[in-house]
Scaffold this active site. Structure first.
Site, PDB file in Angstrom:
ATOM      1  N   ARG A   1     -36.802 -78.053  23.740  1.00 29.10           N
ATOM      2  CA  ARG A   1     -37.347 -79.375  24.043  1.00 29.10           C
ATOM      3  C   ARG A   1     -36.585 -80.103  25.153  1.00 29.10           C
ATOM      4  O   ARG A   1     -36.924 -81.222  25.507  1.00 29.10           O
ATOM      5  CB  ARG A   1     -37.378 -80.228  22.760  1.00 29.10           C
ATOM      6  CG  ARG A   1     -38.462 -79.756  21.782  1.00 29.10           C
ATOM      7  CD  ARG A   1     -38.396 -80.481  20.453  1.00 29.10           C
ATOM      8  NE  ARG A   1     -37.154 -80.167  19.715  1.00 29.10           N
ATOM      9  CZ  ARG A   1     -36.984 -79.042  19.021  1.00 29.10           C
ATOM     10  NH1 ARG A   1     -37.925 -78.131  18.975  1.00 29.10           N
ATOM     11  NH2 ARG A   1     -35.842 -78.849  18.371  1.00 29.10           N
TER      12      ARG A   1
ATOM     13  N   ASP B   1     -18.573 -68.394  46.202  1.00 26.04           N
ATOM     14  CA  ASP B   1     -17.772 -69.485  45.650  1.00 26.04           C
ATOM     15  C   ASP B   1     -16.298 -69.091  45.677  1.00 26.04           C
ATOM     16  O   ASP B   1     -15.520 -69.409  44.773  1.00 26.04           O
ATOM     17  CB  ASP B   1     -18.219 -69.806  44.217  1.00 26.04           C
ATOM     18  CG  ASP B   1     -17.658 -71.143  43.712  1.00 26.04           C
ATOM     19  OD1 ASP B   1     -17.304 -71.997  44.544  1.00 26.04           O
ATOM     20  OD2 ASP B   1     -17.561 -71.322  42.481  1.00 26.04           O
TER      21      ASP B   1
END
Length: 389
Positions: free
Chosen positions: A222, A269
């Site tokens: 959700r 990175d």
């Protein structure tokens, strides 16, 4: 004019055999089958010749960290540390820091661009407009709201390609839209934003995500979060650190299946450790220590990476090989995610592909993606036979 012969050529999109590349003043003037050439090549490249790798997230390399000394010499050291792994263009990345450091970094990159320093294509400001809750190793004291005085730094026109990582819950869609209008590549990351906030930022023009899966709101039934938007919105691209420490192999495969090679790009990175023997780096009030192929702070948390682009390609090829019946397609896709795709995302029109009018930036690889030689502007900048390897 110099002519190169490639036994196998990946031009950023497809593989071809026995090709001639003609180069003048650092740019490609012609590419054609060797059988159509009237004269022999000046240089024979025996291996897989790929469009050079483009890394849009490079904190350091060769023993130097951009934040520590944001100057032209550091940039040249970083380039040298990464060319041995096939990187021909990078966006030096400033981790969240002070206003003064941002100015210094901008000046350093502007100088490099004005002098056409090989390998420097722009700058990546990773922060400081991030979420405190998802800041990672970014120093909390420098995480702050966006300021007009810093916008004037970020939107300078003398720094080449400019990428800005920000948390959309802390920067309004209007500001994002203005940044995009001024040519900034806005990437979303280090964020705890809900799905509506992320979608509003995308609508405003943000079309990239910084190190997918890491330091971003997660995916649940959700609460779709940032990860859901990155995987489901067809207009976006994302960087992925494929060192298998930052992201599980299965999630690397998921990212590839959702975004494909045209929208998923490999990033390192990397910290100062990449391309050097450096083991320990001072960072803020802690230490970043290399443990094999992993970098950690003293508390054990991940602190950037020491991976390189060639290893990233090798790892990603391993991940996606099972998804293809054709070994050729797997090779093309892995290489594309390191070349053409990041170049497109960073708006580097003359890099990332080998085509007429593009820079003659390429890397010669073995069949296991080990770097033999690296070339920028038609000039060799690295050879595995160098005594200083």
């Amino acid at each position: 004019m110099k002519t190169f012969f490639a036994t196998q050529l990946f031009d950023g999109h497809a593989l071809s055999d026995n090709m001639h590349i003609q180069v003048l003043d650092g740019y490609i003037t012609a590419i054609k089958p060797a059988s159509e050439s009237d004269a022999p090549a000046d240089v024979e490249l025996n291996g897989l010749v790929s469009a050079g790798f483009v890394d849009v997230q490079v904190n350091g390399g060769g023993g130097a960290l951009f934040n520590d000394h944001p100057d032209h010499n550091t940039l040249k050291t970083m380039v040298k540390g990464h060319t041995r792994y096939g990187t021909t263009a990078m966006l030096p990345t400033l981790i969240t820091d002070s206003h003064a450091k941002m100015e210094q970094a901008a000046n350093a990159v502007a100088q490099a661009i004005s002098q056409d320093t090989p390998g420097i294509a722009g700058i990546h400001f990773e922060g400081p407009y991030l979420s405190q809750g998802k800041k990672g190793i970014h120093p909390a004291k420098h995480v702050r709201p966006i300021k007009d005085s810093e916008l004037s730094i970020i939107t300078r026109k003398d720094m080449g390609s400019v990428l800005l990582t920000l948390a959309p819950e802390n920067v309004s869609p209007d500001v994002i839209a203005d940044l995009v209008k001024q040519g900034i590549v806005v990437s979303l990351g280090h964020s705890n934003a809900d799905i509506d906030t992320v979608l509003a930022a995308i609508e405003a023009g943000a079309h990239c995500f910084t190190h997918l899966f890491n330091a971003m709101s997660g995916l649940s039934a959700r609460s779709p979060g940032m990860i859901s938007a990155a995987l489901s919105e067809n207009s976006v691209s994302a960087g992925l650190i494929v060192d298998f420490h930052h992201v599980h192999k299965q999630n690397c495969k998921l990212a590839y299946q959702c975004l494909g090679p045209d929208r998923l790009m490999l990033v390192t990175d990397s910290m100062a450790h990449t391309g050097s023997d450096l083991q320990i780096l001072k960072w803020q009030k802690s230490l970043i220590t290399r443990q094999g192929d992993k970098l950690t702070l003293e508390d054990g948390s991940i602190a950037g990476s020491c991976i390189d682009m060639a290893t990233s390609v090798r790892n990603m090829h391993q991940v996606i090989s099972s998804s293809h019946e054709s070994s050729t397609q797997a090779i093309c896709d892995a290489l594309k995610m390191a070349s053409a795709t990041p170049a497109r995302v960073a708006k580097l029109a003359d890099r990332g592909t080998l085509s007429v009018g593009a820079r003659a930036d390429f890397v010669v690889l073995t069949d296991t993606f080990e770097v033999q030689t690296c070339w920028i502007g038609g000039a060799q900048v690295y050879s595995e036979n160098d005594s200083n390897k």
